[in-house]
Design a protein around this motif. Structure first.
Motif, PDB file in Angstrom:
ATOM      1  N   LEU A 177      24.872  54.130  35.670  1.00 30.94           N
ATOM      2  CA  LEU A 177      25.983  53.841  36.251  1.00 30.94           C
ATOM      3  C   LEU A 177      26.576  52.528  35.778  1.00 30.94           C
ATOM      4  CD1 LEU A 177      28.733  54.401  37.719  1.00 30.94           C
ATOM      5  CD2 LEU A 177      27.484  53.680  40.040  1.00 30.94           C
ATOM      6  N   THR A 178      27.547  52.383  34.916  1.00 26.20           N
ATOM      7  CA  THR A 178      27.879  51.075  34.258  1.00 26.20           C
ATOM      8  C   THR A 178      29.575  50.777  34.871  1.00 26.20           C
ATOM      9  OG1 THR A 178      26.609  51.221  32.346  1.00 26.20           O
ATOM     10  CG2 THR A 178      28.360  49.678  32.322  1.00 26.20           C
ATOM     11  N   TYR A 179      29.442  49.890  35.552  1.00 26.47           N
ATOM     12  CA  TYR A 179      30.793  49.259  36.090  1.00 26.47           C
ATOM     13  C   TYR A 179      31.303  48.276  35.090  1.00 26.47           C
ATOM     14  CZ  TYR A 179      30.566  51.349  40.750  1.00 26.47           C
ATOM     15  OH  TYR A 179      30.737  52.637  41.744  1.00 26.47           O
ATOM     16  N   ARG A 180      32.421  48.716  34.299  1.00 26.04           N
ATOM     17  CA  ARG A 180      32.838  47.684  33.344  1.00 26.04           C
ATOM     18  C   ARG A 180      34.176  47.263  33.895  1.00 26.04           C
ATOM     19  NH1 ARG A 180      31.474  52.219  30.387  1.00 26.04           N
ATOM     20  NH2 ARG A 180      29.797  51.653  28.788  1.00 26.04           N
ATOM     21  N   ILE A 181      34.344  45.868  34.107  1.00 28.13           N
ATOM     22  CA  ILE A 181      35.013  45.023  34.638  1.00 28.13           C
ATOM     23  C   ILE A 181      35.994  44.193  33.861  1.00 28.13           C
ATOM     24  CG2 ILE A 181      35.280  42.911  36.499  1.00 28.13           C
ATOM     25  CD1 ILE A 181      32.299  44.110  37.297  1.00 28.13           C
ATOM     26  N   VAL A 182      37.196  44.297  34.071  1.00 31.34           N
ATOM     27  CA  VAL A 182      38.258  43.283  33.387  1.00 31.34           C
ATOM     28  C   VAL A 182      38.839  42.313  33.938  1.00 31.34           C
ATOM     29  CG1 VAL A 182      40.040  42.968  31.822  1.00 31.34           C
ATOM     30  CG2 VAL A 182      38.552  44.756  31.656  1.00 31.34           C
ATOM     31  N   GLU A 183      38.295  40.970  34.277  1.00 32.99           N
ATOM     32  CA  GLU A 183      38.570  40.162  35.436  1.00 32.99           C
ATOM     33  C   GLU A 183      40.475  39.903  35.532  1.00 32.99           C
ATOM     34  OE1 GLU A 183      34.524  38.115  36.599  1.00 32.99           O
ATOM     35  OE2 GLU A 183      35.921  36.834  35.090  1.00 32.99           O
ATOM     36  N   GLY A 184      40.663  39.624  34.034  1.00 33.40           N
ATOM     37  CA  GLY A 184      42.049  39.184  34.077  1.00 33.40           C
ATOM     38  C   GLY A 184      42.464  37.813  34.281  1.00 33.40           C
ATOM     39  N   PRO A 185      43.384  37.405  34.546  1.00 32.90           N
ATOM     40  CA  PRO A 185      43.822  35.896  34.800  1.00 32.90           C
ATOM     41  C   PRO A 185      43.855  35.884  36.316  1.00 32.90           C
ATOM     42  CG  PRO A 185      45.812  37.444  34.437  1.00 32.90           C
ATOM     43  CD  PRO A 185      44.856  38.106  34.145  1.00 32.90           C
ATOM     44  N   LYS A 186      43.534  34.608  36.570  1.00 27.95           N
ATOM     45  CA  LYS A 186      43.266  34.009  38.000  1.00 27.95           C
ATOM     46  C   LYS A 186      44.545  33.165  38.478  1.00 27.95           C
ATOM     47  CE  LYS A 186      40.127  31.921  41.293  1.00 27.95           C
ATOM     48  NZ  LYS A 186      38.485  31.245  41.390  1.00 27.95           N
ATOM     49  N   ALA A 187      45.131  33.353  39.854  1.00 32.10           N
ATOM     50  CA  ALA A 187      46.280  32.679  40.160  1.00 32.10           C
ATOM     51  C   ALA A 187      46.008  32.459  41.589  1.00 32.10           C
ATOM     52  CB  ALA A 187      47.450  33.466  39.812  1.00 32.10           C
ATOM     53  N   TYR A 188      46.477  31.392  42.077  1.00 30.18           N
ATOM     54  CA  TYR A 188      46.638  31.133  43.589  1.00 30.18           C
ATOM     55  C   TYR A 188      48.009  31.051  44.096  1.00 30.18           C
ATOM     56  CZ  TYR A 188      48.010  26.293  42.385  1.00 30.18           C
ATOM     57  OH  TYR A 188      48.505  25.146  41.967  1.00 30.18           O
ATOM     58  N   LEU A 189      48.342  31.265  45.482  1.00 28.78           N
ATOM     59  CA  LEU A 189      49.570  31.353  45.981  1.00 28.78           C
ATOM     60  C   LEU A 189      50.032  29.910  46.326  1.00 28.78           C
ATOM     61  CD1 LEU A 189      49.807  34.340  48.576  1.00 28.78           C
ATOM     62  CD2 LEU A 189      51.359  33.638  46.537  1.00 28.78           C
ATOM     63  N   LYS A 190      50.978  29.301  45.564  1.00 29.70           N
ATOM     64  CA  LYS A 190      51.466  27.921  45.954  1.00 29.70           C
ATOM     65  C   LYS A 190      52.500  27.960  47.042  1.00 29.70           C
ATOM     66  CE  LYS A 190      53.464  23.809  43.767  1.00 29.70           C
ATOM     67  NZ  LYS A 190      53.662  23.124  42.368  1.00 29.70           N
ATOM     68  N   LYS A 191      53.516  29.144  47.041  1.00 29.54           N
ATOM     69  CA  LYS A 191      54.498  29.013  47.830  1.00 29.54           C
ATOM     70  C   LYS A 191      54.873  30.494  48.296  1.00 29.54           C
ATOM     71  CE  LYS A 191      57.215  25.375  45.779  1.00 29.54           C
ATOM     72  NZ  LYS A 191      58.761  24.870  45.284  1.00 29.54           N
ATOM     73  N   ILE A 192      55.252  30.708  49.593  1.00 26.60           N
ATOM     74  CA  ILE A 192      55.785  31.995  49.852  1.00 26.60           C
ATOM     75  C   ILE A 192      56.803  31.921  50.773  1.00 26.60           C
ATOM     76  CG2 ILE A 192      55.187  33.694  51.831  1.00 26.60           C
ATOM     77  CD1 ILE A 192      52.153  33.027  51.648  1.00 26.60           C
ATOM     78  N   ARG A 193      57.763  32.747  49.976  1.00 29.55           N
ATOM     79  CA  ARG A 193      59.590  32.509  50.536  1.00 29.55           C
ATOM     80  C   ARG A 193      59.832  34.008  51.110  1.00 29.55           C
ATOM     81  NH1 ARG A 193      61.464  29.386  44.964  1.00 29.55           N
ATOM     82  NH2 ARG A 193      60.816  27.214  45.810  1.00 29.55           N
ATOM     83  N   PHE A 194      60.991  33.965  51.949  1.00 28.68           N
ATOM     84  CA  PHE A 194      61.556  35.197  52.419  1.00 28.68           C
ATOM     85  C   PHE A 194      63.052  34.812  52.181  1.00 28.68           C
ATOM     86  CE2 PHE A 194      57.947  34.120  54.845  1.00 28.68           C
ATOM     87  CZ  PHE A 194      57.318  35.415  54.842  1.00 28.68           C
ATOM     88  N   LYS A 195      63.586  35.914  51.495  1.00 23.36           N
ATOM     89  CA  LYS A 195      65.007  36.011  50.936  1.00 23.36           C
ATOM     90  C   LYS A 195      65.852  36.919  51.719  1.00 23.36           C
ATOM     91  CE  LYS A 195      67.683  35.949  46.735  1.00 23.36           C
ATOM     92  NZ  LYS A 195      67.489  36.178  45.169  1.00 23.36           N
TER      93      LYS A 195
END
Length: 391
Positions: A177-195
């Motif tokens: 069983l081989t799990y193949r992982i594509v991590e992709g870009p990493k980001a963090y939440l700088k702001k949370i807004r409500f509109k």
């Protein structure tokens, strides 16, 4: 001649006694019944698991009295491990006792688990999220659950686009069983807004979600799309609970480098009021009597918490007069008029009960009459569920 007759009679008597009373020696020569004791427990058909590993899930053991019921229980116990597609036990009687042989057909097993493409998270961290390992049966459900767990681990670490897959053909052919992982870009939440939130403050809405922006070093603010999607559902439920039954919530993400802004898009709609209230199945109390005890009545704003308390109040009304099993359910019925809903209660009254004998146990210090004076009910009275809870 008399002595001869005497000897003959004695000899005849001895022969008769020997015929009706077998000697000790003849009793020992008779074959003894085979003992019903287990002398050995065997396993056949195992290819992947050792005999000791199979028997670890079996309760039968040497020296135990044989029992068909115990054997059937062990068969079911082995099947419940999901390691075997078939299990059957065979009893073999020997002079020394019983041999029980468990014949098993094993499910194909996972030979090894390999991780490819994971750079940020170590193998041991990913391994800890799995509920199976090498040697366990190939279970598509467990393997898929492992895939989702690995993906969730990466997304919780900020790899919000992480993807995980495995090769089904390779697994079926080799057991690898081989799990193949594509991590992709990493980001963090700088702001949370409500509109477009007008009725509800931003502070209240933040309390209804799980996403958190980065406040270093207290919170990492890892961007997790699954959490953001659950937040959308939680916000919608929050609005519905406050009476905005038509509220809609969505979300969007914008990026500046690795810094992300999560914006929740809100359409609050109209806050609903209560129209009419009905009580199907209520015969002990009239609709007016029940309605008099409720908070959420005609003209009031709809509220989930108040509605739940009103439903409990109806059950308490019945419980106070002996209807121990009374249950109330309620449905919200939308009317043709926007912002107006009806409440349709259904009451299952059940039977009325009285207090029978009152037993008091475990009192080693307080006297019986002192305890009885504190009780709010007596034998023969209608049973009061509210008083019973307060006693």
């Amino acid at each position: 001649m008399k002595p001869v007759r005497s000897i003959s009679a004695l000899a005849a008597a001895w022969v008769f006694a020997a015929a009706v009373c077998p000697s000790v020696g003849s009793a020992q020569d008779a074959p003894a019944a085979a003992p019903n004791v287990i002398v050995e427990v065997r396993v056949e058909g195992n290819k992947f698991r050792s005999v000791s590993a199979v028997l670890a899930d079996v309760k039968l053991h040497e020296g135990q009295a044989y029992s068909d019921k115990a054997v059937r229980a062990d068969e079911q116990r082995l099947l419940k491990t999901r390691r075997y597609s078939q299990v059957s036990a065979v009893k073999t009687q020997t002079d020394k006792g019983v041999i029980v042989t468990f014949k098993v057909v094993e499910r194909p097993a996972v030979e090894s688990v390999v991780y490819q493409g994971n750079k940020a998270l170590k193998d041991k961290d990913l391994r800890g999220s799995l509920s199976f390992g090498a040697g366990d049966p190939i279970d598509p459900y467990m393997i898929e659950s492992g895939l989702q767990a690995i993906r969730s681990q990466h997304r919780s670490a900020g790899f919000y686009k992480a993807a995980v897959s495995y090769d089904k053909a390779e697994l079926a052919k080799t057991g690898k069983l081989t799990y193949r992982i594509v991590e992709g870009p990493k980001a963090y939440l700088k702001k949370i807004r409500f509109k477009n939130n007008r009725a509800m403050s931003t502070r209240k809405l933040k309390g209804a979600i799980k996403s958190r922006r980065r406040i270093w070093p207290f919170t990492t603010g890892a961007l997790d799309l699954e959490t953001a999607e659950r937040d959308v559902v939680d916000l919608r439920n929050f609005y519905h609970g406050e009476g905005y039954l038509g509220a809609q919530v969505g979300h969007e993400l914008t990026f500046k480098g690795k810094a992300a802004t999560l914006t929740f898009l809100i359409e609050e709609g109209i806050r609903s009021r209560i129209g009419k209230t009905t009580f199907a199945g209520a015969t002990v109390f009239s609709a007016a009597e029940i309605d008099r005890h409720l908070k959420l009545t005609s003209g009031e704003f709809y509220n989930d918490l108040v509605l739940r308390r009103d439903r409990e109040k109806i059950q308490a009304l019945y419980g106070e007069i002996g209807y121990v099993d009374a249950a109330a359910t309620v449905k919200t019925v939308y009317t043709a008029k926007p912002g107006l809903v009806d409440l349709a209660y259904t009451v299952a009254e059940g039977k009325q009960y009285r207090v029978g004998r009152i037993d008091i146990r475990g009192n080693t210090v307080t006297k019986m009459n002192v305890i009885r004076r504190q009780l709010q009910f007596r034998p023969g009275q209608l049973y009061d569920t509210v008083a019973a809870e307060q006693t």
